[in-house]
Structure formats: C-alpha cells, structure tokens
Design a protein around this motif. Structure first.
Motif, mmCIF file in Angstrom:
data_model
loop_
_atom_site.group_PDB
_atom_site.id
_atom_site.type_symbol
_atom_site.label_atom_id
_atom_site.label_comp_id
_atom_site.label_asym_id
_atom_site.label_seq_id
_atom_site.Cartn_x
_atom_site.Cartn_y
_atom_site.Cartn_z
ATOM 1 N N ASP A 31 -3.550 12.107 -11.154
ATOM 2 C CA ASP A 31 -2.560 12.390 -12.203
ATOM 3 C C ASP A 31 -1.175 11.915 -11.775
ATOM 4 O O ASP A 31 -0.442 11.303 -12.569
ATOM 5 C CB ASP A 31 -2.513 13.899 -12.494
ATOM 6 C CG ASP A 31 -3.674 14.365 -13.370
ATOM 7 O OD1 ASP A 31 -4.223 13.541 -14.119
ATOM 8 O OD2 ASP A 31 -4.016 15.561 -13.296
ATOM 9 N N ARG A 32 -0.805 12.196 -10.535
ATOM 10 C CA ARG A 32 0.510 11.756 -10.056
ATOM 11 C C ARG A 32 0.624 10.239 -10.115
ATOM 12 O O ARG A 32 1.643 9.701 -10.551
ATOM 13 C CB ARG A 32 0.759 12.253 -8.625
ATOM 14 C CG ARG A 32 2.013 11.646 -8.012
ATOM 15 C CD ARG A 32 2.305 12.136 -6.601
ATOM 16 N NE ARG A 32 2.846 13.497 -6.609
ATOM 17 C CZ ARG A 32 3.351 14.101 -5.531
ATOM 18 N NH1 ARG A 32 3.367 13.460 -4.368
ATOM 19 N NH2 ARG A 32 3.829 15.333 -5.616
ATOM 20 N N VAL A 33 -0.400 9.546 -9.675
ATOM 21 C CA VAL A 33 -0.378 8.076 -9.654
ATOM 22 C C VAL A 33 -0.241 7.520 -11.066
ATOM 23 O O VAL A 33 0.595 6.644 -11.337
ATOM 24 C CB VAL A 33 -1.647 7.529 -8.981
ATOM 25 C CG1 VAL A 33 -1.729 6.008 -9.135
ATOM 26 C CG2 VAL A 33 -1.684 7.917 -7.508
ATOM 27 N N LYS B 35 0.836 -1.194 0.000
ATOM 28 C CA LYS B 35 0.000 0.000 0.000
ATOM 29 C C LYS B 35 0.877 1.252 0.000
ATOM 30 O O LYS B 35 1.803 1.385 0.792
ATOM 31 C CB LYS B 35 -0.884 -0.007 1.258
ATOM 32 C CG LYS B 35 -1.675 1.265 1.511
ATOM 33 C CD LYS B 35 -2.905 1.363 0.633
ATOM 34 C CE LYS B 35 -3.771 2.536 1.063
ATOM 35 N NZ LYS B 35 -4.313 2.368 2.426
ATOM 36 N N LEU B 36 0.574 2.188 -0.920
ATOM 37 C CA LEU B 36 1.205 3.495 -0.967
ATOM 38 C C LEU B 36 0.129 4.574 -0.893
ATOM 39 O O LEU B 36 -1.063 4.285 -1.039
ATOM 40 C CB LEU B 36 2.028 3.660 -2.244
ATOM 41 C CG LEU B 36 3.168 2.660 -2.475
ATOM 42 C CD1 LEU B 36 3.863 2.955 -3.790
ATOM 43 C CD2 LEU B 36 4.160 2.675 -1.316
ATOM 44 N N PHE B 37 0.555 5.811 -0.701
ATOM 45 C CA PHE B 37 -0.369 6.936 -0.551
ATOM 46 C C PHE B 37 -0.012 8.048 -1.526
ATOM 47 O O PHE B 37 1.159 8.362 -1.718
ATOM 48 C CB PHE B 37 -0.318 7.493 0.874
ATOM 49 C CG PHE B 37 -0.791 6.546 1.929
ATOM 50 C CD1 PHE B 37 -2.095 6.552 2.358
ATOM 51 C CD2 PHE B 37 0.091 5.643 2.494
ATOM 52 C CE1 PHE B 37 -2.535 5.670 3.334
ATOM 53 C CE2 PHE B 37 -0.326 4.753 3.470
ATOM 54 C CZ PHE B 37 -1.644 4.764 3.893
ATOM 55 N N ALA B 38 -1.034 8.664 -2.086
ATOM 56 C CA ALA B 38 -0.828 9.850 -2.916
ATOM 57 C C ALA B 38 -1.244 11.086 -2.113
ATOM 58 O O ALA B 38 -0.466 11.594 -1.316
ATOM 59 C CB ALA B 38 -1.594 9.737 -4.228
ATOM 60 N N ASP B 39 -2.488 11.532 -2.307
ATOM 61 C CA ASP B 39 -2.907 12.770 -1.654
ATOM 62 C C ASP B 39 -3.727 12.498 -0.396
ATOM 63 O O ASP B 39 -3.868 11.365 0.051
ATOM 64 C CB ASP B 39 -3.675 13.647 -2.631
ATOM 65 C CG ASP B 39 -4.938 12.966 -3.164
ATOM 66 O OD1 ASP B 39 -5.046 11.727 -3.073
ATOM 67 O OD2 ASP B 39 -5.820 13.668 -3.674
ATOM 68 N N SER C 28 3.189 8.080 -12.632
ATOM 69 C CA SER C 28 4.187 7.155 -12.110
ATOM 70 C C SER C 28 3.995 5.764 -12.698
ATOM 71 O O SER C 28 4.977 5.094 -13.061
ATOM 72 C CB SER C 28 4.093 7.091 -10.578
ATOM 73 O OG SER C 28 5.132 6.302 -10.049
ATOM 74 N N LEU C 29 2.754 5.339 -12.811
ATOM 75 C CA LEU C 29 2.480 4.030 -13.411
ATOM 76 C C LEU C 29 2.972 3.988 -14.852
ATOM 77 O O LEU C 29 3.629 3.026 -15.274
ATOM 78 C CB LEU C 29 0.974 3.731 -13.345
ATOM 79 C CG LEU C 29 0.500 2.464 -14.054
ATOM 80 C CD1 LEU C 29 1.224 1.226 -13.548
ATOM 81 C CD2 LEU C 29 -1.024 2.313 -13.902
ATOM 82 N N GLU C 30 2.693 5.032 -15.614
ATOM 83 C CA GLU C 30 3.119 5.064 -17.018
ATOM 84 C C GLU C 30 4.647 5.054 -17.127
ATOM 85 O O GLU C 30 5.216 4.320 -17.960
ATOM 86 C CB GLU C 30 2.550 6.299 -17.702
ATOM 87 C CG GLU C 30 2.880 6.369 -19.184
ATOM 88 C CD GLU C 30 2.175 7.519 -19.892
ATOM 89 O OE1 GLU C 30 2.186 7.528 -21.135
ATOM 90 O OE2 GLU C 30 1.606 8.394 -19.200
ATOM 91 N N THR C 31 5.310 5.824 -16.280
ATOM 92 C CA THR C 31 6.774 5.871 -16.295
ATOM 93 C C THR C 31 7.373 4.493 -16.037
ATOM 94 O O THR C 31 8.308 4.056 -16.727
ATOM 95 C CB THR C 31 7.281 6.867 -15.239
ATOM 96 O OG1 THR C 31 6.834 8.185 -15.586
ATOM 97 C CG2 THR C 31 8.804 6.850 -15.155
#
Length: 630
Positions: free
Chosen positions: A407-409, A349-353, A412-415
């Motif tokens: 958008d951030r998530v 589990k990770l967190f964005a906003d 990062s997934l695309e990268t």
C-alpha cells in the motif's frame, strides 16, 4: 534531463537517421543497440548456423524454429534451416550441429541475485533447508538438528589446520530448533565455529570464537540498548542490531578475501550450470574494496555471463542531503565497473517493509503469533528518495513483502504519477510475498510491473500456515496467477542465496506451487509455463529495460541462448526443474557446462587490499543487502 535519458534520446534519433540505408539495417535497428549494429553488418565476419531439435524463440511472429544464424555476438537469421541459409545468401558460413538433439531457449536471466552473498555462502560449509546442486556436487538438505551436528563434525574433521575457522551457512532454527553456543562447543572447543543462519540476519558462535574475537559481557555492556536486547552472550547468539555490533569483531573470521574469491568461482560455475547468461545485483555494492573483489572474478573476459549492478538508493539518499548530489553520486558509480560487469544505468533500488524469512513484513491484518512488521526506510526518507529518482527519470525497483508495505509503495507511485506524469516508468514491485487481490488491480492501473520470488511458496507456505500468516494468506503468497490474468508483466527471481539461482527451478515453483510437504498451495495462483519461461527470459529483460537486446531469439538481438535437454513448455510440469542444461551461447560464445578450458581460463587477479578492510566492508554490505530479505 539525466545522462541516461540524454543517451536514450540520442540513440533513438541516430537509429532513424538516413545513413542507415540498408533495409536489413533498418530492420535490425529496431532491436539492436547502435554500438553493436555495425558488428552485425560486417559482411566478412564468420557466420555460424546452429541447428537444433527445437528453438523456442518467444518471438510471437515466429514462436519456434529449427536453426539460427549468428554473426559475432548477434542473431542474423532464425527459422527453418532452409530459411536461414537463404537469409545468409552467398556469404560463407559454418554449420554447427552440437545442438541437433537439444532444445534452444532464450538465454536465462537472473533478474535479482546477490553475487557477494552467494560467494560468501558458497565459500562456507553449506548446511541448509534445501538441496544445493553445486558444480562440486549436490549438498543435500538437512534432515534435522542431529544431521546438522553430524555433518558439521565431519566438516570440522576435514579442516587442515588447527586455527582454521569452521564457518557454515544455512541453518534455520524455525525448521530444526534453537542453536546455541553449547551446541557448537560440542563440535569443537579448540577452533572458532561460526554459524551464519539461513536468514543471514544472525550469527551463533562457540566459546572459542567468542574468546578469539574478544567478545565479553563487559564489552556488550557498552552496546546500545537494542543491540544488547538482540544478543545473548550465554547462548552465543547475535541477531539484528546485536549482529551489527558483533560484526567488527568477527568479520575477519568469515570474509577472507582469498576464500571469497574461491566462493565467487563456485558461484560463477553454479550459475552457468543453471543456464544463466545475464544477471543483476539489486542495490549494488557501495564499498569500493568489495566491488573490486567482485570484479576480480566477475569482470574477467572468461565469465560465462554478464552482470549489472543497480544503485542502492536508500544508502545514497541517507548519505547526501542535497537532491542533486544524490543523482550526481549515483551516476559516479558507473566508473566502478568494467569488462563483464557494468552499472545498471538509470535504475535504482529502494526498500519498503521488512523480511519474509523473519516475518517482519508490514501486514494489513495482524500476524498469527509473536511477530511484528518493520519498515526498512522511514516514510519521509522513502518519499524523498522516490521523488528524487522519479524526477530524474529513473526506473525504481522497490523491495516489498507485505500488503501494508505494498500500500505504501502504490500510494507513493500514484502521488508521483499525479505530480509528475511519466509513461512506461516500469516501477518494479520486488518479492511480492503477501498481497491482496485489489492491489493487483491497482498495480495494473498504475503501470507497475512485478518481480516475484516463487520459492517463498515452496519453502515457507507449510510453516507459515501454522504460524505467522495462517493457511489462507500463506497459500496465497506470491499471487502470480492473478498478475498473469491481469496482463501485468512479471519476472521471476531467486534473490540468491535466499533461493537457488536456478531459473528452471523458479519456473517449476511458479507453475506447480508445490510446497515442501508435497501439497499444492493456492492452485489458482499457478502460472502458465510460457509465462514462467518469459519470467526468466523476455519479461526479466523487460524488467531491466533490456528487451530490445535480450530475452528472445530474434534477428538483431544478442546471441544469448540456453541449451536444454528438453522443452520446459512441453514436458510434464512437475519435471521442469529436472530438465538438463547442456550449457549456453553467450553473445555468440558457445560454452558447455564444465568445459575444462573455460574453467582453466579464469585466473582471478590479486586483490591487493587489506584483508580486515575487505572483511568488514563485505559483511556490512552483505547484512545491508539481506536485512530486508531474511
């Protein structure tokens, strides 16, 4: 290759090995785990055939049935009664007609809920914005602040000893108005009164509690600037960093180990009463004394459901500077679990906003009102954590509430997909509060899936139409209609205690999108009833890579069923939440709600730990868990 991937590779190879010469075994191997396959093939095991008014299988090759045969903990056959008997052949069996007038559906899965938070809240005096239908009776929602004061005074009068703490959870200032120390002094000036607000981000205390905890203005002067700014001594109100600073002083008041165990048993019975057969704690507990306390109830063999615990990647990546050590320490957590609890291997589990309840989401367009977004992980830590677990082959579950956070998530997934391509990664978007239509397309393109909380619409759309988001964004929250039309796998979760852990209620929220005022918010974002049922069964299992053994009623899968009084796919949509739950069959074990012998069999093991150590660790974990939710 991670240990998880090695084991999956081994399992795949063995299941195709030539020693599985029985045609039945070959067929079962497609859906059964290797370790349990042998149990199913024991020819002298007791076979039970259950007949039912209707069985909703979620198996597209056989959507409905009227009988199912179970041997040990697995499904042996499913179909009409004659078909099932024919499949059983000349082996001995017993008929069970308990469900003759019931509807059997796949066992409900609590995709994302917090047993520790639920246990702490269930051990308190619940006074909240919604009804709580507990095994001990229904606690009705608060009407207003006057109702809160009246009910809190009644609870205070029932306390047996003068020194007992009056601890309540659920008050929400945005619904009922500010709550201050002076309000609580009216309740009692001779015992501690501690109120944990609905968001779980704030405490309000009376003067006696402040004095007993040794909290003074002089002590607060030594706190950090942000902690002082997020505290109000005169009002007895502590939030965010102020809450963290006051925590060591008040933890023993609100997290007694024995009281916690009582709350855990209420939580256990509550979830069983809602038909849950399996669940997951996202971002699992990283304090051994607290996990031991949870295990003292939830690992017991009499538990009516299993529970998995996912690694908290944020804390692990913050703690260990070496990338390999992050993974090594993650894998060590497997030893913390036993019995009916286990480690969610290969998941993190990770967190964005930030939070939806406190309007701390990161949004593309500004808030309406005095709110601002927060990031739960600094960007460099988020990117490092994502890369570490991605390269180790983990499935990454990411808390995200706002469209800018999403958008951030997705960036990062695309990268990482371009840098290190992976198929069937099932990166999971958790909560999915505010999003844009273009992001649904991107989720689809990148191969991500969604785990959404549909209760946000019911509880918050009316309020957030007026402040925070405005009518358009508030009504389009949790845009699952777009997700379903795009063919993206989605599950439903409660985030208990952020919403009731009641799968039928979550289905009702997603299918109807009826707000607290009774209106429909975002009619085009309603989902189908079958999609909602899959969201608490098969797609919930898929979101944890467990669809091969859970989520549908198919030969070889675990015999996990939820037994209902009616079919949620055919009743009036507004009646879904009112469908009665008889009980469950959990891995072949038939358990009726409120079954006396089942209740009596649960005797929590003594904890044998220091109460203050437990209290501090428990509340720290609770706050860490909800810091991004409330």
């Amino acid at each position: 290759m991670s240990n998880f991937n090695r084991r999956n590779f081994l399992r795949t190879g063995l299941l195709s090995a030539s020693f599985l010469i029985s045609p039945a075994a070959v067929a079962l191997a497609k859906t059964s785990s290797l370790s349990d396959l042998g149990k199913l093939l024991v020819m002298d095991a007791t076979i039970t055939i259950y007949s039912a008014r209707e069985i909703v299988t979620l198996d597209p090759s056989q959507p409905t049935a009227s009988a199912v045969a179970v041997v040990n903990d697995r499904i042996l056959a499913c179909g009409t009664l004659d078909e099932v008997k024919a499949a059983v052949g000349d082996r001995a069996y017993q008929m069970d007609t308990t469900f003759q007038d019931k509807v059997v559906v796949p066992g409900f899965i609590a995709q994302h809920a917090h047993p520790l938070l639920a246990s702490l809240s269930m051990s308190s005096e619940i006074l909240s914005i919604e009804d709580w239908e507990l095994p001990t009776g229904t606690v009705p929602a608060l009407k207003d602040k006057a109702d809160f004061v009246e009910r809190l005074m009644a609870a205070e009068a029932k306390l047996e000893t003068p020194e007992a703490v009056l601890f309540s959870w659920g008050y929400h200032a945005a619904f009922y108005g500010p709550l201050t120390r002076s309000d609580l002094d009216e309740i009692s000036s001779t015992r501690p009164v501690v109120i944990w607000l609905r968001s779980c981000h704030e405490f309000v205390m009376n003067s006696f509690a402040l004095n007993q905890a040794g909290i003074t203005q002089e002590i607060m002067d030594g706190w950090s600037k942000s902690a002082k700014e997020q505290s109000n001594f005169e009002e007895g109100h502590f939030w965010e960093q102020g809450m963290f600073s006051v925590l060591p002083h008040i933890a023993p008041m609100v997290a007694n180990p024995d009281k916690f165990q009582e709350g855990a048993i209420v939580m256990r019975n509550y979830m069983h009463a809602k038909g849950i057969t399996f669940g997951n704690e996202p971002g699992g507990i990283l304090a051994k004394p607290v996990q031991d306390a949870v295990n003292s109830v939830m690992s017991d063999s009499s538990m009516p459901f299993r529970w998995s615990f996912m690694a908290d990647g944020k804390t692990l990546a913050e703690t260990y500077a070496d990338d390999a050590e992050v993974i090594a320490e993650t894998e060590k957590l497997e030893s913390w679990y036993n019995g009916m609890t286990h480690f969610a291997e290969g998941s993190v589990k990770l967190f964005a906003d930030g939070a939806i309840y406190s309007l701390a989401m990161q949004l593309r367009d500004p808030y309406i009102g005095d709110y601002h977004g927060e990031w739960m992980m600094d960007e460099d830590l988020f990117e490092r954590s994502f890369r570490i677990y991605w390269d180790a082959g983990y499935q990454i579950h990411i808390h995200v509430n706002g469209d800018a956070g999403l958008d951030r998530v997705l960036n990062s997934l695309e990268t990482n997909l371009k840098r290190n391509p992976r198929s069937d990664h099932r990166t999971t978007i958790i909560h999915f509060a505010v999003s844009a239509a273009d992001q649904v397309d991107r989720i689809k393109q990148l191969g991500a899936i969604v785990s959404a909380n549909p209760y946000y619409v019911t509880a918050l759309s009316d309020q957030y139409s007026e402040t925070g988001l405005g009518p358009e964004r508030a009504d389009q929250m949790v845009r699952l209609g777009d997700v379903e039309r795009a063919g993206i796998s989605y599950s439903l979760h409660s985030d208990m205690p952020m919403a009731p852990a009641d799968p039928l209620f979550l289905m009702w929220c997603a299918v109807n999108r009826i707000t607290s005022s009774g209106r429909v918010a975002g009619e085009g974002q309603r989902v189908s009833r079958e999609g909602a049922l899959r969201g608490v069964t098969l797609d919930a299992a898929y979101s944890h890579r467990l669809e091969h053994e859970r989520g549908s009623i198919e030969v070889g899968k675990l015999a996990n069923f939820t037994i209902l009084d009616d079919n949620p796919l055919t009743v009036d949509p507004v009646e879904i939440k009112n469908v009665g739950v008889w009980g469950t069959v959990m891995e072949g074990r038939k358990i009726q709600v409120g079954q006396d012998e089942q209740e009596a069999s649960l005797r929590p093991t003594p904890l044998g730990i220091d109460g203050s150590e437990f209290a501090k660790a428990a509340i720290e974990h609770a706050i860490r868990s909800v810091h991004s939710h409330g």
